[in-house]
Design an enzyme around this catalytic site. Structure first.
Site, PDB file in Angstrom:
ATOM      1  CG  HIS A  25      -2.539  28.301 -16.223  1.00  0.00           C
ATOM      2  ND1 HIS A  25      -1.270  28.140 -16.714  1.00  0.00           N
ATOM      3  CD2 HIS A  25      -2.907  29.550 -16.600  1.00  0.00           C
ATOM      4  CE1 HIS A  25      -0.889  29.225 -17.352  1.00  0.00           C
ATOM      5  NE2 HIS A  25      -1.860  30.108 -17.301  1.00  0.00           N
ATOM      6  CG  ASP A  41       0.580  25.285 -17.093  1.00  0.00           C
ATOM      7  OD1 ASP A  41      -0.546  24.920 -17.472  1.00  0.00           O
ATOM      8  OD2 ASP A  41       0.770  26.320 -16.428  1.00  0.00           O
ATOM      9  CB  SER A  90      -1.302  31.518 -20.326  1.00  0.00           C
ATOM     10  OG  SER A  90      -0.591  31.617 -19.153  1.00  0.00           O
TER      11      SER A  90
HETATM   12  N1  ARG Z   1       1.505  32.226 -13.433  1.00  0.00           N
HETATM   13  C1  ARG Z   1       0.893  31.617 -14.573  1.00  0.00           C
HETATM   14  C2  ARG Z   1      -0.141  32.559 -15.189  1.00  0.00           C
HETATM   15  O1  ARG Z   1      -0.150  33.698 -14.881  1.00  0.00           O
HETATM   16  C3  ARG Z   1       0.331  30.277 -14.235  1.00  0.00           C
HETATM   17  C4  ARG Z   1      -0.843  30.254 -13.325  1.00  0.00           C
HETATM   18  C5  ARG Z   1      -1.391  28.912 -13.008  1.00  0.00           C
HETATM   19  N2  ARG Z   1      -0.678  28.217 -11.954  1.00  0.00           N
HETATM   20  C6  ARG Z   1      -0.892  28.360 -10.612  1.00  0.00           C
HETATM   21  N3  ARG Z   1      -0.163  27.682  -9.765  1.00  0.00           N
HETATM   22  N4  ARG Z   1      -1.821  29.153 -10.133  1.00  0.00           N
HETATM   23  O2  ARG Z   1      -1.195  32.271 -15.636  1.00  0.00           O
HETATM   24  N1  GLU Z   2       0.522  32.493 -16.901  1.00  0.00           N
HETATM   25  C1  GLU Z   2       0.195  33.705 -17.605  1.00  0.00           C
HETATM   26  C2  GLU Z   2      -1.155  33.719 -18.295  1.00  0.00           C
HETATM   27  O1  GLU Z   2      -2.090  33.155 -17.907  1.00  0.00           O
HETATM   28  C3  GLU Z   2       1.244  33.975 -18.590  1.00  0.00           C
HETATM   29  C4  GLU Z   2       2.414  34.315 -17.866  1.00  0.00           C
HETATM   30  C5  GLU Z   2       2.649  35.769 -17.847  1.00  0.00           C
HETATM   31  O2  GLU Z   2       1.888  36.556 -17.301  1.00  0.00           O
HETATM   32  O3  GLU Z   2       3.675  36.044 -18.427  1.00  0.00           O
HETATM   33  O4  GLU Z   2      -1.362  34.410 -19.234  1.00  0.00           O
END
Ligand code: ARG
Ligand code: GLU
Length: 724
Positions: free
Chosen positions: A93, A229, A659
């Protein structure tokens, strides 16, 4: 454990509650994201938790620490160097936006993945950068000397800004590198980071969405999780291994420090460490500000985005073209939307507001007549008054931003403002046309990824929300336009999307091609522009100046409050809130059992991925080749006893920005790549609960398996250093 826990001085009741749930002798689940240059203060704790290497391998003043293998990837992710040839690993991502730029319907890397077969096939990504932090130094004295606590607002900002410029310049002249100075602890401390930013970054590997975003928004922010990911890039350098603009002659960055990769796995309880760039946390704010998040901004954003996402999803399933236009935007919008839901829930079950209030009571008791710091006694009362006065405005503006300006066409009014500006220059017709064309061309990204039929449906649903919730505060034009359309939002939408020039780049270009200087009236009467302009005027004149004043005051009060909290508990080592600077968090591999006996194991497997396979679903459809590998149990060197691990959880304190962060074992070897947190624990940006807060990582063995067996890119593994 409690020495690093924020609420160590809770009232007895709270303390008993915590003790009851987490015996003090449990030496894990450390809250905190630490400045690498201060790790010596934690050496003992880290060793007790299992770290087997000296902390100066992680960071040292000689400049040979593992910090040199961690990068800020793009503007808000982390990446790690995993080979001497500048290969970097980050999240799928995090690479998504870059890949969208080089992906087309013919070369659809989201559907098919991309793995370079050799270096010549690596794809340069314009605009992508990675930044190393070579060294850090505490410069608090240099920045703050002679400035007392009560100097505030612009006066303080100006003095500090001047000092920052001068001192950063000194550092960068001395080191021949970049230097950036940022505030920590609400401006009670300042640190300089000596950095190096590389600008020729190329895409190396990217699994298809069926692996890299498997589970999509359904599994996002959740454990158990089954997403591969990850994505891979390579840093290229110019002469002397130094940063340079893209050039075909650039060579792979030669890395003295890179992570060895441990492929023998881990077990529950093992030490883990996350090295990366967490973006924002607010662990030390008052209950009044936390309430603004919990009962104003989070719920409003969730409500508006639920509507918008429903519409986007519907249109994305209708055409692949629409899918490609909206997929990256959707991921961004949905990501916040879901995180805030977890956050609200976590804050609620944790009784976070009550905990803050209890802390404030004890703080007030201590601060009431404090001779040592007389300012402390009034902080909370002032904060409360400020927050109560600002809350209605914050509510109103959150609807402005998420509902009205959440409609793409309305937000696009900002671009029309630029065009209108061109008319004010009194240019001759031909120059005006050229100038307008340049402005329109600069909106390329927007129109490449915009579908006005989709947006029209968003208009309808968000306007309904806006009119319902802001009935008493509507900008004048909204009221009059609504009435002019007989209070029929659908008819109104029809009118706006039929007549606005902003609906497509073609319309704008056609307009520009024959335009005369007297035509500005056509823009000034554009229905989308009028919507943008009326809300913008209200915000500029009434809302934003008041909010700015509020945030300035709160910033001042929070600086004092932070200082006082640190005074109140002198034996505790505080960690600064995240500010997108390099940090280390440590904890251990740990399953998740928020409300009872271990519900979820600490690890997921490929078998579970296969069990979730659904060929009718966009997000749970497992790629055919992955299924074949699974059924043949063709896991190569990476599986263990016929099981292929996919992801795991640990108790490290992470945040957005982490991330892509390297997850290390006790020897500082790479065992995974961080990519998320568990739903119940996303409130760790405000309150870390060791019972619920878990970071989620891709198991490095799954990454290697996908690269080698799925992507056929074993040549990349040859440049890595694998250890057992
Ligand atoms: N929650 C994770 C972050 O904050 C992954 C985001 C990407 N995945 C998604 N299904 N949108 O970045
Ligand atoms: N998916 C998140 C990011 O893009 C990291 C996950 C979180 O916020 O802990 O930084």
């Amino acid at each position: 454990m409690f020495s690093t826990t924020k609420y160590s001085s809770l009232l007895t009741k709270g303390l008993i509650f915590i003790l009851f749930n987490f015996p003090v002798f449990q030496a894990f689940s450390r809250e905190g994201m630490w400045i690498p240059a201060t790790l010596k203060n934690h050496a003992k704790d880290m060793k007790a938790d299992g770290l087997q290497i000296p902390v100066d391998i992680l960071y040292n003043e000689k400049g040979t620490g593992l910090n040199n293998a961690v990068v800020l990837f793009g503007r808000g992710c982390t990446g790690e160097v995993i080979s001497p040839l500048g290969l970097i690993l980050t999240n799928h991502h995090c690479g998504y936006g870059s890949v969208q730029g080089v992906s087309t319907t013919e070369k659809d890397y989201f559907a098919n993945g991309f793995f370079a077969k050799n270096r010549a096939e690596e794809i340069p990504i314009a605009g992508l950068t990675v930044t190393f932090v070579r060294r850090m130094e505490n410069v608090t004295d240099k920045i703050l000397s002679g400035i007392n606590d009560t100097i505030r607002g612009a006066e303080r900002d100006n003095i500090i800004a001047d000092r920052i410029t001068a001192i950063a310049k000194e550092f960068s002249e001395r080191t021949h590198l970049d230097a950036s100075i940022k505030p920590y602890f609400e401006g009670n401390q300042y640190w300089v980071a000596i950095t190096e930013t590389y600008r020729d970054i190329r895409l190396v590997g990217f699994p298809p969405n069926g692996i890299g975003s498997f589970g999509g928004d359904v599994e996002n922010w959740m454990w158990p999780r089954h997403t591969g990911d990850f994505s891979m890039f390579r840093i290229y350098a110019g002469a002397n291994n130094k940063p340079a603009e893209y050039s075909s002659g650039n060579q792979p960055y030669h890395a003295d420090q890179y992570f060895k990769i441990n492929t023998s796995g881990y077990k529950e309880g093992d030490f883990t460490l996350v090295y990366g760039f967490p973006g924002t946390t607010e662990e030390y704010i008052s209950s009044y500000e936390l309430k603004e998040v919990y009962s104003i901004t989070d719920p409003i954003s969730i409500a508006a985005r639920t509507r918008k996402l429903d519409v986007w999803s519907k249109h994305m399933t209708l055409s692949r073209d629409n899918f490609l236009k909206y997929t990256s935007k959707r991921a961004g919008v949905a990501n916040g939307w879901k995180k805030w839901q977890g956050e609200v829930r976590g804050l609620e079950v944790n009784k976070a507001i009550e905990k803050k209030q209890a802390f404030e009571k004890s703080f007030q008791k201590w601060a009431g007549n404090l001779k040592e710091y007389p300012l402390a006694g009034n902080i909370l009362a002032e904060m409360r008054a400020e927050a109560e006065a600002a809350d209605p405005l914050i509510t109103e503006d959150q609807y402005n931003k998420e509902a009205a300006l959440g409609i793409e066409l309305v937000a696009q009014g900002a671009a029309m403002e630029k065009m209108i500006g061109c008319f004010r220059l009194n240019l001759p017709d031909s120059t005006l046309r050229d100038t307008l064309n340049k402005v329109i061309n600069s909106m390329g990204w927007f129109y490449k990824n915009y579908d006005h039929a989709t947006d029209k449906d968003v208009f309808i649903t968000l306007m309904v929300l806006y009119f319902t919730k802001c009935a008493a505060k509507l900008p004048e034009y909204y009221e009059s336009a609504y009435k002019a359309h007989n209070m029929d939002i659908i008819a109104w939408a029809e009118d706006v999307y039929t007549n606005s020039l902003l609906v497509s780049a073609d319309r704008l270009k056609k307009f520009a091609s024959t335009v005369h200087t007297s035509d500005s009236i056509k823009l000034l009467n554009d229905p989308a522009w009028l919507l943008y302009n009326s809300i913008n005027s209200v915000r500029k004149q009434r809302i934003l100046p008041a909010l700015k004043e509020y945030y300035t005051k709160m910033h001042y009060l929070n600086r004092l409050y932070m200082k006082a909290q640190m005074m109140k508990n002198k034996s505790k080592i505080f960690y600064p809130d995240a500010n997108l600077t390099l940090r280390v968090a440590y904890g251990n591999v740990k399953g998740l059992d928020p409300d009872g006996p271990a519900k979820y194991s600490f690890q997921t497997t490929l078998g579970e991925v296969i069990a979730l396979d659904d060929s009718t679903s966009d997000i749970f459809k497992v790629p055919k080749k992955l299924k074949e590998l699974y059924y043949k149990k063709d896991f190569g060197r990476w599986g263990k006893n016929g099981v292929m691990p996919v992801a795991f959880t640990a108790s490290n304190h992470t945040s957005g920005g982490n991330s892509g962060s390297p997850v290390l074992n006790a020897k500082g070897e790479l065992i995974g790549t961080n990519f998320d947190r568990a739903f119940e624990g996303t409130m760790s940006d405000y309150l870390f609960d060791p019972k619920r807060c878990r970071n989620i990582s891709v198991d490095i063995r799954y990454t290697l398996f996908i690269i080698e067996k799925f992507g056929g890119a074993g040549w990349l593994i040859d440049e890595m250093k694998l250890v057992k």
